[in-house]
Design a protein around this motif. Structure first.
Motif, mmCIF file in Angstrom:
data_model
loop_
_atom_site.group_PDB
_atom_site.id
_atom_site.type_symbol
_atom_site.label_atom_id
_atom_site.label_comp_id
_atom_site.label_asym_id
_atom_site.label_seq_id
_atom_site.Cartn_x
_atom_site.Cartn_y
_atom_site.Cartn_z
ATOM 1 N N LEU A 1 0.806 -1.215 0.000
ATOM 2 C CA LEU A 1 0.000 0.000 0.000
ATOM 3 C C LEU A 1 0.841 1.267 0.000
ATOM 4 O O LEU A 1 0.300 2.370 -0.084
ATOM 5 C CB LEU A 1 -0.953 0.020 1.205
ATOM 6 C CG LEU A 1 -2.331 -0.614 0.981
ATOM 7 C CD1 LEU A 1 -2.228 -2.065 0.566
ATOM 8 C CD2 LEU A 1 -3.197 -0.461 2.223
ATOM 9 N N GLY A 2 2.156 1.141 0.129
ATOM 10 C CA GLY A 2 3.007 2.325 0.101
ATOM 11 C C GLY A 2 4.185 2.208 1.039
ATOM 12 O O GLY A 2 4.469 1.152 1.608
ATOM 13 N N ASP A 3 4.915 3.304 1.202
ATOM 14 C CA ASP A 3 6.086 3.339 2.066
ATOM 15 C C ASP A 3 5.690 3.500 3.531
ATOM 16 O O ASP A 3 4.592 3.953 3.854
ATOM 17 C CB ASP A 3 7.001 4.491 1.664
ATOM 18 C CG ASP A 3 7.944 4.100 0.527
ATOM 19 O OD1 ASP A 3 8.380 2.940 0.484
ATOM 20 O OD2 ASP A 3 8.225 4.970 -0.321
ATOM 21 N N GLY A 4 6.615 3.157 4.396
ATOM 22 C CA GLY A 4 6.400 3.367 5.822
ATOM 23 C C GLY A 4 5.635 2.240 6.480
ATOM 24 O O GLY A 4 4.779 1.599 5.860
ATOM 25 N N ASP A 5 5.932 2.006 7.749
ATOM 26 C CA ASP A 5 5.287 0.921 8.479
ATOM 27 C C ASP A 5 3.784 1.123 8.616
ATOM 28 O O ASP A 5 3.035 0.155 8.803
ATOM 29 C CB ASP A 5 5.912 0.772 9.868
ATOM 30 C CG ASP A 5 7.278 0.097 9.815
ATOM 31 O OD1 ASP A 5 7.591 -0.520 8.778
ATOM 32 O OD2 ASP A 5 8.031 0.205 10.810
ATOM 33 N N ASP A 6 3.329 2.375 8.531
ATOM 34 C CA ASP A 6 1.895 2.615 8.652
ATOM 35 C C ASP A 6 1.135 2.116 7.432
ATOM 36 O O ASP A 6 -0.100 2.051 7.455
ATOM 37 C CB ASP A 6 1.607 4.100 8.870
ATOM 38 C CG ASP A 6 2.149 4.983 7.765
ATOM 39 O OD1 ASP A 6 3.121 4.578 7.097
ATOM 40 O OD2 ASP A 6 1.611 6.091 7.571
ATOM 41 N N ASN A 7 1.856 1.746 6.375
ATOM 42 C CA ASN A 7 1.221 1.197 5.183
ATOM 43 C C ASN A 7 1.250 -0.328 5.138
ATOM 44 O O ASN A 7 0.778 -0.924 4.168
ATOM 45 C CB ASN A 7 1.879 1.759 3.918
ATOM 46 C CG ASN A 7 1.324 3.121 3.541
ATOM 47 O OD1 ASN A 7 0.108 3.309 3.453
ATOM 48 N ND2 ASN A 7 2.200 4.090 3.339
ATOM 49 N N PHE A 8 1.821 -0.960 6.163
ATOM 50 C CA PHE A 8 1.729 -2.413 6.253
ATOM 51 C C PHE A 8 0.275 -2.775 6.515
ATOM 52 O O PHE A 8 -0.395 -2.135 7.334
ATOM 53 C CB PHE A 8 2.606 -2.955 7.376
ATOM 54 C CG PHE A 8 2.590 -4.449 7.475
ATOM 55 C CD1 PHE A 8 3.468 -5.219 6.732
ATOM 56 C CD2 PHE A 8 1.674 -5.105 8.296
ATOM 57 C CE1 PHE A 8 3.453 -6.609 6.811
ATOM 58 C CE2 PHE A 8 1.639 -6.482 8.381
ATOM 59 C CZ PHE A 8 2.537 -7.238 7.636
ATOM 60 N N SER A 9 -0.220 -3.797 5.826
ATOM 61 C CA SER A 9 -1.642 -4.124 5.935
ATOM 62 C C SER A 9 -1.872 -5.630 5.907
ATOM 63 O O SER A 9 -0.941 -6.425 5.711
ATOM 64 C CB SER A 9 -2.418 -3.473 4.786
ATOM 65 O OG SER A 9 -2.161 -4.157 3.567
ATOM 66 N N THR A 10 -3.118 -5.994 6.070
ATOM 67 C CA THR A 10 -3.510 -7.395 5.973
ATOM 68 C C THR A 10 -3.215 -7.945 4.582
ATOM 69 O O THR A 10 -2.982 -9.146 4.419
ATOM 70 C CB THR A 10 -5.003 -7.550 6.307
ATOM 71 O OG1 THR A 10 -5.254 -6.958 7.584
ATOM 72 C CG2 THR A 10 -5.410 -9.009 6.355
ATOM 73 N N GLY A 11 -3.203 -7.079 3.581
ATOM 74 C CA GLY A 11 -2.812 -7.515 2.244
ATOM 75 C C GLY A 11 -1.384 -8.030 2.219
ATOM 76 O O GLY A 11 -1.077 -9.020 1.547
ATOM 77 N N ASP A 12 -0.506 -7.377 2.962
ATOM 78 C CA ASP A 12 0.878 -7.841 3.054
ATOM 79 C C ASP A 12 0.966 -9.173 3.787
ATOM 80 O O ASP A 12 1.783 -10.027 3.428
ATOM 81 C CB ASP A 12 1.738 -6.794 3.783
ATOM 82 C CG ASP A 12 1.889 -5.515 2.989
ATOM 83 O OD1 ASP A 12 2.480 -5.552 1.901
ATOM 84 O OD2 ASP A 12 1.398 -4.470 3.459
ATOM 85 N N VAL A 13 0.146 -9.355 4.798
ATOM 86 C CA VAL A 13 0.131 -10.642 5.505
ATOM 87 C C VAL A 13 -0.184 -11.767 4.530
ATOM 88 O O VAL A 13 0.489 -12.807 4.518
ATOM 89 C CB VAL A 13 -0.906 -10.629 6.650
ATOM 90 C CG1 VAL A 13 -1.086 -12.034 7.223
ATOM 91 C CG2 VAL A 13 -0.480 -9.667 7.747
ATOM 92 N N ALA A 14 -1.190 -11.560 3.685
ATOM 93 C CA ALA A 14 -1.592 -12.600 2.731
ATOM 94 C C ALA A 14 -0.504 -12.871 1.703
ATOM 95 O O ALA A 14 -0.091 -14.020 1.493
ATOM 96 C CB ALA A 14 -2.892 -12.192 2.039
ATOM 97 N N VAL A 15 -0.013 -11.816 1.065
ATOM 98 C CA VAL A 15 0.977 -11.981 -0.006
ATOM 99 C C VAL A 15 2.303 -12.490 0.543
ATOM 100 O O VAL A 15 2.900 -13.444 0.018
ATOM 101 C CB VAL A 15 1.170 -10.649 -0.757
ATOM 102 C CG1 VAL A 15 2.358 -10.737 -1.724
ATOM 103 C CG2 VAL A 15 -0.103 -10.287 -1.526
#
Length: 258
Positions: A176-190
């Protein structure tokens, strides 16, 4: 099917984990997600009554734990003898018995729905990446026989989908973008799918996609990943990814000089 995993880590934690996971992969990864609900009144009531996950380390369920930890959602492990999954598979999740979910992608989307902040663009992006992981990335990571047995990974050869993913990650840290605040559930899946590959196929080299390797390292180093999958698996994967030679910014170093 035989998978040869090297080193002591394979004997102590990776090999039993992989064997159990691969034995259940064909039945656990379906191309649809099912949610059964009845009389659900509010997100607050679901959270207050608690979330129960039916799963084990040798299945896909740790990625659900990872998502829950990242979202700061309270979660407890259920008695597998009481697993309400209609096919008696894992993972499966309940919320006070009023909500029953199965299929890892469906569970991730449900967890995300409990924490959404009204940002429709973010919601759509997360939903898209979770679905892409299950529908498009999974068949690349795990090649199956007509009988549904995993026999290899498609990441040993060039792949246009992973080329595109590598290009996306060349400009940002997470999906979703740069920075830890852009880590998301989408990253967990991928990231979960990608990180399973070097566990099952330790000889695979993903160095042709340096930004993907960098991304995998950033994800696997997250404390919530280690809490969900275990420190041994986390350390093993960090070592494997380091050996693939991804440098800072997703660029490979030439002879270690640049």
């Amino acid at each position: 099917m035989k998978l040869l995993l090297s080193a002591s880590i394979a004997a102590t934690c990776i090999l039993p984990y992989c064997q159990s996971f691969l034995s259940t992969t064909p039945s656990l990864i379906k191309r649809h997600h099912t949610i059964k609900t009845r009389n659900r009144t509010s997100k607050t009531s679901s959270l207050s009554m608690g979330l129960t996950l039916y799963g084990s380390q040798g299945s896909r369920s740790p990625l659900v734990n990872w998502a829950a930890y990242e979202l700061s959602l309270p979660i407890v492990m259920g008695d597998l003898s009481q697993n309400p999954h209609p096919f008696k598979q894992i993972p499966c999740m309940t919320s006070d018995g009023d909500v029953t979910l199965f299929e890892s992608g469906a569970i991730l989307l449900y967890l995300q729905s409990l924490c959404e902040d009204g940002d429709e663009a973010k919601k759509a992006a997360i939903m898209s990446w979770v679905t892409w992981a299950n529908a498009s990335l999974d068949p690349v990571c795990f090649l199956e026989t007509p009988e549904g047995k995993v026999y290899d990974t498609g990441l040993k050869k060039p792949n246009r989908k992973i080329d595109t993913l590598d290009s996306i990650l060349s400009n940002q840290k997470y999906l979703l973008g740069d920075g830890d605040d852009n880590f998301s559930t989408g990253d967990v899946a991928v990231a979960s799918y990608l990180l399973y590959v070097p566990q099952f196929f330790p000889d695979v080299d993903l160095g042709r996609w340096p930004n993907v390797v960098r991304y995998m390292k950033d994800c696997v180093k997250r404390p919530a990943y280690g809490k969900a999958f275990g420190g041994d698996v986390q350390n093993y994967l960090v070592g494997k990814l380091d050996a693939m030679g991804a440098g800072d910014g997703g660029q490979k170093k030439l002879f270690g000089m640049f």
